[in-house]
Scaffold this motif. Structure first.
Motif, PDB file in Angstrom:
ATOM      1  N   GLY A   1       0.771  -1.234   0.000  1.00  0.00           N
ATOM      2  CA  GLY A   1       0.000   0.000   0.000  1.00  0.00           C
ATOM      3  C   GLY A   1       0.799   1.279   0.000  1.00  0.00           C
ATOM      4  N   LEU A   2       2.128   1.191  -0.035  1.00  0.00           N
ATOM      5  CA  LEU A   2       2.912   2.408  -0.176  1.00  0.00           C
ATOM      6  C   LEU A   2       2.597   3.056  -1.517  1.00  0.00           C
ATOM      7  N   ALA A   3       2.519   4.381  -1.519  1.00  0.00           N
ATOM      8  CA  ALA A   3       2.282   5.088  -2.772  1.00  0.00           C
ATOM      9  C   ALA A   3       3.559   5.220  -3.588  1.00  0.00           C
ATOM     10  N   ARG A   4       4.705   5.253  -2.874  1.00  0.00           N
ATOM     11  CA  ARG A   4       5.972   5.493  -3.584  1.00  0.00           C
ATOM     12  C   ARG A   4       7.136   4.972  -2.757  1.00  0.00           C
ATOM     13  N   VAL A   5       8.092   4.342  -3.428  1.00  0.00           N
ATOM     14  CA  VAL A   5       9.341   3.942  -2.781  1.00  0.00           C
ATOM     15  C   VAL A   5      10.436   4.911  -3.205  1.00  0.00           C
ATOM     16  N   ILE A   6      11.416   5.095  -2.318  1.00  0.00           N
ATOM     17  CA  ILE A   6      12.533   5.999  -2.584  1.00  0.00           C
ATOM     18  C   ILE A   6      13.810   5.170  -2.650  1.00  0.00           C
ATOM     19  N   LEU A   7      14.511   5.265  -3.771  1.00  0.00           N
ATOM     20  CA  LEU A   7      15.754   4.526  -3.954  1.00  0.00           C
ATOM     21  C   LEU A   7      16.918   5.503  -3.885  1.00  0.00           C
ATOM     22  N   GLY A   8      17.783   5.299  -2.889  1.00  0.00           N
ATOM     23  CA  GLY A   8      18.919   6.186  -2.698  1.00  0.00           C
ATOM     24  C   GLY A   8      20.233   5.519  -3.044  1.00  0.00           C
ATOM     25  N   THR A   9      20.682   4.623  -2.174  1.00  0.00           N
ATOM     26  CA  THR A   9      21.917   3.887  -2.436  1.00  0.00           C
ATOM     27  C   THR A   9      21.839   3.149  -3.772  1.00  0.00           C
ATOM     28  N   ALA A  10      20.684   2.579  -4.072  1.00  0.00           N
ATOM     29  CA  ALA A  10      20.516   1.851  -5.335  1.00  0.00           C
ATOM     30  C   ALA A  10      20.703   2.758  -6.541  1.00  0.00           C
ATOM     31  N   ALA A  11      20.362   4.033  -6.399  1.00  0.00           N
ATOM     32  CA  ALA A  11      20.518   4.960  -7.531  1.00  0.00           C
ATOM     33  C   ALA A  11      21.983   5.106  -7.920  1.00  0.00           C
ATOM     34  N   VAL A  12      22.882   4.948  -6.946  1.00  0.00           N
ATOM     35  CA  VAL A  12      24.320   5.027  -7.201  1.00  0.00           C
ATOM     36  C   VAL A  12      24.877   3.673  -7.610  1.00  0.00           C
ATOM     37  N   GLU A  13      24.518   2.635  -6.852  1.00  0.00           N
ATOM     38  CA  GLU A  13      25.140   1.332  -7.028  1.00  0.00           C
ATOM     39  C   GLU A  13      24.451   0.438  -8.060  1.00  0.00           C
ATOM     40  N   ASP A  14      23.179   0.700  -8.332  1.00  0.00           N
ATOM     41  CA  ASP A  14      22.436  -0.145  -9.265  1.00  0.00           C
ATOM     42  C   ASP A  14      21.415   0.694 -10.033  1.00  0.00           C
ATOM     43  N   PRO A  15      21.878   1.644 -10.850  1.00  0.00           N
ATOM     44  CA  PRO A  15      20.944   2.526 -11.565  1.00  0.00           C
ATOM     45  C   PRO A  15      19.988   1.778 -12.482  1.00  0.00           C
ATOM     46  N   ASP A  16      20.399   0.603 -12.977  1.00  0.00           N
ATOM     47  CA  ASP A  16      19.495  -0.175 -13.822  1.00  0.00           C
ATOM     48  C   ASP A  16      18.259  -0.618 -13.048  1.00  0.00           C
ATOM     49  N   LEU A  17      18.422  -0.870 -11.753  1.00  0.00           N
ATOM     50  CA  LEU A  17      17.278  -1.236 -10.915  1.00  0.00           C
ATOM     51  C   LEU A  17      16.281  -0.083 -10.866  1.00  0.00           C
ATOM     52  N   VAL A  18      16.782   1.125 -10.719  1.00  0.00           N
ATOM     53  CA  VAL A  18      15.901   2.298 -10.675  1.00  0.00           C
ATOM     54  C   VAL A  18      15.116   2.406 -11.971  1.00  0.00           C
ATOM     55  N   ARG A  19      15.799   2.242 -13.093  1.00  0.00           N
ATOM     56  CA  ARG A  19      15.136   2.357 -14.388  1.00  0.00           C
ATOM     57  C   ARG A  19      14.074   1.263 -14.580  1.00  0.00           C
ATOM     58  N   GLU A  20      14.443   0.044 -14.205  1.00  0.00           N
ATOM     59  CA  GLU A  20      13.487  -1.060 -14.333  1.00  0.00           C
ATOM     60  C   GLU A  20      12.269  -0.839 -13.441  1.00  0.00           C
ATOM     61  N   ALA A  21      12.518  -0.419 -12.211  1.00  0.00           N
ATOM     62  CA  ALA A  21      11.414  -0.191 -11.273  1.00  0.00           C
ATOM     63  C   ALA A  21      10.505   0.930 -11.760  1.00  0.00           C
TER      64      ALA A  21
ATOM     65  N   ARG B   1       9.979   1.804 -14.804  1.00  0.00           N
ATOM     66  CA  ARG B   1       9.190   1.287 -15.932  1.00  0.00           C
ATOM     67  C   ARG B   1       8.042   0.404 -15.446  1.00  0.00           C
ATOM     68  N   ASN B   2       8.344  -0.437 -14.472  1.00  0.00           N
ATOM     69  CA  ASN B   2       7.348  -1.395 -13.990  1.00  0.00           C
ATOM     70  C   ASN B   2       6.277  -0.754 -13.120  1.00  0.00           C
ATOM     71  N   PHE B   3       6.662   0.322 -12.425  1.00  0.00           N
ATOM     72  CA  PHE B   3       5.735   0.959 -11.486  1.00  0.00           C
ATOM     73  C   PHE B   3       5.699   2.470 -11.744  1.00  0.00           C
ATOM     74  N   PRO B   4       5.079   2.886 -12.829  1.00  0.00           N
ATOM     75  CA  PRO B   4       5.061   4.315 -13.182  1.00  0.00           C
ATOM     76  C   PRO B   4       4.471   5.179 -12.061  1.00  0.00           C
ATOM     77  N   GLY B   5       5.167   6.262 -11.763  1.00  0.00           N
ATOM     78  CA  GLY B   5       4.699   7.195 -10.743  1.00  0.00           C
ATOM     79  C   GLY B   5       4.930   6.753  -9.315  1.00  0.00           C
ATOM     80  N   GLN B   6       5.565   5.592  -9.119  1.00  0.00           N
ATOM     81  CA  GLN B   6       5.706   5.060  -7.767  1.00  0.00           C
ATOM     82  C   GLN B   6       7.160   4.886  -7.330  1.00  0.00           C
ATOM     83  N   VAL B   7       8.081   5.418  -8.115  1.00  0.00           N
ATOM     84  CA  VAL B   7       9.504   5.285  -7.781  1.00  0.00           C
ATOM     85  C   VAL B   7      10.155   6.661  -7.781  1.00  0.00           C
ATOM     86  N   ALA B   8      10.755   7.020  -6.646  1.00  0.00           N
ATOM     87  CA  ALA B   8      11.496   8.276  -6.519  1.00  0.00           C
ATOM     88  C   ALA B   8      12.966   7.962  -6.272  1.00  0.00           C
ATOM     89  N   VAL B   9      13.822   8.916  -6.603  1.00  0.00           N
ATOM     90  CA  VAL B   9      15.258   8.795  -6.336  1.00  0.00           C
ATOM     91  C   VAL B   9      15.605   9.725  -5.182  1.00  0.00           C
TER      92      VAL B   9
END
Length: 240
Positions: A96-116, A118-126
């Protein structure tokens, strides 16, 4: 501009740190869900949640506290801290979270941010947390050589919902936000930017609102707990 009341979770309690130091934590509420309900009663449109222990552990730690908040409120909530794989992202969004925030992953695994994104439009923040303009990761324990603006630009075409920019040296210090750095970041990208760190008065919120950078929102924690900012008054002012 949206005001995001912050609930930082450490050992199951709502706390505030001074400049990200886990040894300098002040407990403001033993019941984070009750704190969330107070913010909701005052009229907030969003809640900003951080799993502080999770940020260091690299996996969710304060899940029970987040679950209670989600079960007792209907207000949209975003969460950061220890979210570093797709399974964790999916699990939180399914809860039920409206949005997840990816911090460390944005540096160490940017592909994860991009995939997420794409899969969850509007629900992923950096989440971009910086000391002296340099990005910090793993609960702010490690400072990289990456400039905050450079990292933000990497996700310009990724479809992320927002960038949450925190000036670590201002966080919890009640010294005012770093308006210049925040505005510069917001001007450098088209992604909506949310300001965090140092917001300590209604004057600070108005200054962010009127800085010319069209910020999406601002996060405040300690000032709300200390009574330096009245949430209802601030919400009314930002709606004008």
């Amino acid at each position: 501009m949206i005001l995001y009341p912050a609930i930082d979770l450490k050992d199951g309690k709502a706390v505030r740190l001074l400049r990200g130091d886990m040894e300098k934590a002040t407990v403001f509420n033993d019941d984070p869900a009750a704190q969330a309900l107070e913010f909701v009663a005052a009229g907030c449109e969003w809640l900003h949640l951080v799993d502080l222990n999770g940020a260091f552990a690299g996996q969710p730690v304060n899940g029970d506290a987040v679950d209670r908040i989600l079960s007792q409120t209907q207000t949209p909530a975003q969460l950061g801290g220890g979210i570093r794989d797709m399974a964790t992202i999916e699990a939180w969004l399914n809860k039920g979270l409206a949005r997840v925030i990816l911090g460390t992953a944005a540096v160490e695994d940017p592909d994860l941010v991009r995939e997420a994104a794409r899969n969850f439009p509007g629900q992923v923040a950096v989440g971009i947390d910086a000391k002296g303009g340099r990005v910090a990761t793993r609960g702010w324990a490690e400072v990289t050589d990456i400039e905050a603006t450079d990292l933000a630009r990497k996700f310009e075409d990724a479809g992320v919902a927002a960038i949450i920019y925190t000036d670590i040296n201002r966080d919890g210090a009640m010294e005012g936000p770093n308006i210049a750095a925040t505005a510069a970041l917001a001007e450098a990208v088209t992604i909506p930017v949310i300001a965090s760190g140092g917001v300590s008065s209604l004057k600070d919120l108005i200054a962010l609102r009127d800085c010319g950078a069209k910020l999406n929102g601002a996060i405040s924690g300690r000032a709300l707990y200390d009574g330096k900012i009245d949430l209802a008054d601030a919400l009314a002012a930002l709606r004008k």
